[in-house]
Write a protein that holds these residues in place. Structure first.
Motif, PDB file in Angstrom:
ATOM      1  N   VAL A 185      15.323 -20.301 105.679  1.00 15.09           N
ATOM      2  CA  VAL A 185      14.897 -19.394 106.753  1.00 15.09           C
ATOM      3  C   VAL A 185      15.194 -17.957 106.336  1.00 15.09           C
ATOM      4  N   ILE A 186      14.147 -17.116 106.370  1.00 19.31           N
ATOM      5  CA  ILE A 186      14.276 -15.701 106.006  1.00 19.31           C
ATOM      6  C   ILE A 186      13.931 -14.801 107.183  1.00 19.31           C
TER       7      ILE A 186
ATOM      8  N   VAL B 235      18.231 -35.053 111.322  1.00 21.45           N
ATOM      9  CA  VAL B 235      19.036 -36.257 111.098  1.00 21.45           C
ATOM     10  C   VAL B 235      18.164 -37.443 110.713  1.00 21.45           C
ATOM     11  N   GLY B 236      17.086 -37.652 111.469  1.00 21.82           N
ATOM     12  CA  GLY B 236      16.250 -38.829 111.254  1.00 21.82           C
ATOM     13  C   GLY B 236      15.554 -38.850 109.918  1.00 21.82           C
ATOM     14  N   HIS B 237      15.358 -37.650 109.326  1.00 19.65           N
ATOM     15  CA  HIS B 237      14.660 -37.575 108.040  1.00 19.65           C
ATOM     16  C   HIS B 237      15.541 -36.979 106.935  1.00 19.65           C
ATOM     17  N   GLN B 238      16.822 -36.811 107.243  1.00 17.56           N
ATOM     18  CA  GLN B 238      17.783 -36.264 106.279  1.00 17.56           C
ATOM     19  C   GLN B 238      17.299 -34.945 105.690  1.00 17.56           C
ATOM     20  N   ARG B 239      16.726 -34.118 106.558  1.00 21.77           N
ATOM     21  CA  ARG B 239      16.309 -32.785 106.128  1.00 21.77           C
ATOM     22  C   ARG B 239      17.487 -31.812 106.217  1.00 21.77           C
ATOM     23  N   SER B 240      17.375 -30.691 105.530  1.00 18.96           N
ATOM     24  CA  SER B 240      18.397 -29.651 105.596  1.00 18.96           C
ATOM     25  C   SER B 240      17.746 -28.294 105.825  1.00 18.96           C
ATOM     26  N   VAL B 241      18.519 -27.397 106.402  1.00 16.09           N
ATOM     27  CA  VAL B 241      18.050 -26.043 106.693  1.00 16.09           C
ATOM     28  C   VAL B 241      19.148 -25.059 106.289  1.00 16.09           C
ATOM     29  N   SER B 242      18.766 -23.962 105.653  1.00 18.36           N
ATOM     30  CA  SER B 242      19.731 -22.921 105.319  1.00 18.36           C
ATOM     31  C   SER B 242      19.088 -21.558 105.518  1.00 18.36           C
ATOM     32  N   GLY B 243      19.922 -20.536 105.582  1.00 21.91           N
ATOM     33  CA  GLY B 243      19.421 -19.175 105.711  1.00 21.91           C
ATOM     34  C   GLY B 243      19.568 -18.414 104.405  1.00 21.91           C
ATOM     35  N   SER B 244      18.765 -17.363 104.270  1.00 24.91           N
ATOM     36  CA  SER B 244      18.865 -16.466 103.118  1.00 24.91           C
ATOM     37  C   SER B 244      18.829 -15.043 103.653  1.00 24.91           C
ATOM     38  N   THR B 245      19.811 -14.234 103.265  1.00 24.57           N
ATOM     39  CA  THR B 245      19.859 -12.876 103.796  1.00 24.57           C
ATOM     40  C   THR B 245      19.810 -11.840 102.684  1.00 24.57           C
ATOM     41  N   SER B 246      18.936 -10.878 102.868  1.00 25.95           N
ATOM     42  CA  SER B 246      18.833  -9.717 101.989  1.00 25.95           C
ATOM     43  C   SER B 246      18.620 -10.125 100.532  1.00 25.95           C
ATOM     44  N   HIS B 247      19.325  -9.481  99.635  1.00 28.66           N
ATOM     45  CA  HIS B 247      19.220  -9.716  98.190  1.00 28.66           C
ATOM     46  C   HIS B 247      20.576  -9.399  97.587  1.00 28.66           C
ATOM     47  N   GLN B 248      20.715  -9.556  96.275  1.00 28.07           N
ATOM     48  CA  GLN B 248      21.999  -9.270  95.659  1.00 28.07           C
ATOM     49  C   GLN B 248      22.342  -7.787  95.794  1.00 28.07           C
ATOM     50  N   LEU B 249      23.630  -7.516  96.055  1.00 28.65           N
ATOM     51  CA  LEU B 249      24.102  -6.153  96.290  1.00 28.65           C
ATOM     52  C   LEU B 249      25.266  -5.823  95.363  1.00 28.65           C
ATOM     53  N   GLY B 250      25.821  -4.633  95.567  1.00 32.84           N
ATOM     54  CA  GLY B 250      27.007  -4.236  94.824  1.00 32.84           C
ATOM     55  C   GLY B 250      26.780  -4.234  93.322  1.00 32.84           C
TER      56      GLY B 250
END
Length: 343
Positions: free
Chosen positions: A256-257, A272-287
């Motif tokens: 998710v962006i 759960v029923g399909h063993q799916r996963s969700v994650s987030g992604s924020t911005s880009h590499q910094l510093g």
């Protein structure tokens, strides 16, 4: 100098302000272009979060030329640069672990006064020198494209994996660009705007779907039999989030962006029923790592694999930032993809 001052919801005016002066470790940049970002549109229609003092100057997708430096800066005057807009604190646990984009004390827009101005001061460490042949105006697209690249790198997408991209705005197009470069395929894209669907095809989408004409989830399942390996949500709405999740196969993943203004509902059982996963992604590499993803985008601009004109539909004067910029992008019948404000 001239700058756009944001006073509150749908209240922004271009006025004269004092020119900023760089301190030690800072540079003064003559701004060639600043892109109008979706987050700026959210601020314009909903107001700033927290207790920010108004007025402020928005804008963080900046390309320009260094015209003055403070002490302890090794960038020469006359150098063309693109600016990373975020400055990590370098002291929190995440910074100590090198996860600078997750900094708990992140200065999200460190330029003074902001990108919708003739000039701005920024930390010299946030300036990425442009390769020869890449104009600072074109380089203004590097920030949103880097967000798309970061999402691809954070996802489990691998060579030969199928992918679904929901939303072909500037960040979604960046996802398509780099998913293709990473060897993904077929790549499905769901986007209601015809002009964006056309560009998605140019960027390497194999199947482009108009969600106002057909159900993108049904189309993906019909063609794959199971769903895609990895999906990317680049819109920020409940409907598109659920479409992204439902388009994945069992054991598939959704990154998710999109920036969400409201809380949304999903069905946990679809995970759960399909063993799916969700994650987030924020911005880009910094510093200290900021150049890694930016330079990948700049190399594509340098070699012609990425054409700024495919992203940018309009380049406008600073004086037109409200009427031809923000108001145009918020119009329901707008066909704009990315508007650059060129002071």
């Amino acid at each position: 100098m001239r700058a756009a001052l944001f006073y509150g919801i749908e209240d922004m005016k271009v006025e004269n302000i004092d020119e900023p002066t760089p301190n030690a470790g800072e540079i003064l940049v003559d701004i060639a272009a600043c892109g109008i970002c979706g987050s700026d549109l959210h601020f314009y229609t909903e107001g700033l979060h927290g207790n920010a003092e108004l007025p402020v100057t928005l804008g963080h997708e900046v390309g320009g030329t260094v015209i003055e430096t403070g002490e302890d800066v090794d960038i020469e005057v006359g150098t063309d640069v693109v600016l990373s807009p975020h400055t990590p604190c370098m002291e929190c646990w995440y910074c100590e672990d090198g996860l600078y984009n997750l900094c708990t004390n992140l200065n999200a827009t460190s330029a003074r006064p902001g990108g919708y101005a003739e000039k701005a001061v920024e930390n010299a460490d946030n300036a990425i020198v442009l390769p020869e042949g890449v104009s600072p105006e074109d380089a203004a697209i590097a920030q949103p494209v880097s967000v798309g690249l970061h999402a691809v790198r954070e996802s489990p997408l691998g060579i030969g994996d199928s992918a679904m991209v929901v939303g072909a705005g500037p960040i979604g197009l960046g996802v398509i660009q780099f998913a293709k470069s990473a060897g993904a395929g077929p790549i499905y894209v769901s986007e209601p705007q015809e002009s964006r669907r056309e560009v998605a095809r140019e960027f390497g989408a194999d199947v482009v779907i108009d969600p106002t004409d057909e159900d993108p989830v049904e189309r993906v399942r019909e063609q794959t039999g199971t769903g895609v390996d990895v999906a990317f949500e680049a819109v920020g709405h409940q409907t598109t989030l659920n479409q992204a999740i439902e388009s994945t196969r069992a054991n598939g993943h959704t990154t998710v962006i999109g920036v969400f203004s409201d809380e949304v509902e999903i069905s946990p059982q679809s995970l759960v029923g399909h063993q799916r996963s969700v994650s987030g992604s924020t911005s880009h590499q910094l510093g200290p790592r900021v150049t890694k993803e930016y330079n990948a985008v700049l190399r594509q601009l340098e070699t012609g694999k990425l054409d700024a004109d495919q992203y940018v539909t309009s380049r406008i004067d600073l004086e037109d930032v409200v009427d031809r910029g923000f108001e145009t992008l918020l119009s329901e019948d707008s066909k704009e993809r990315k508007i650059l404000v060129c002071p």
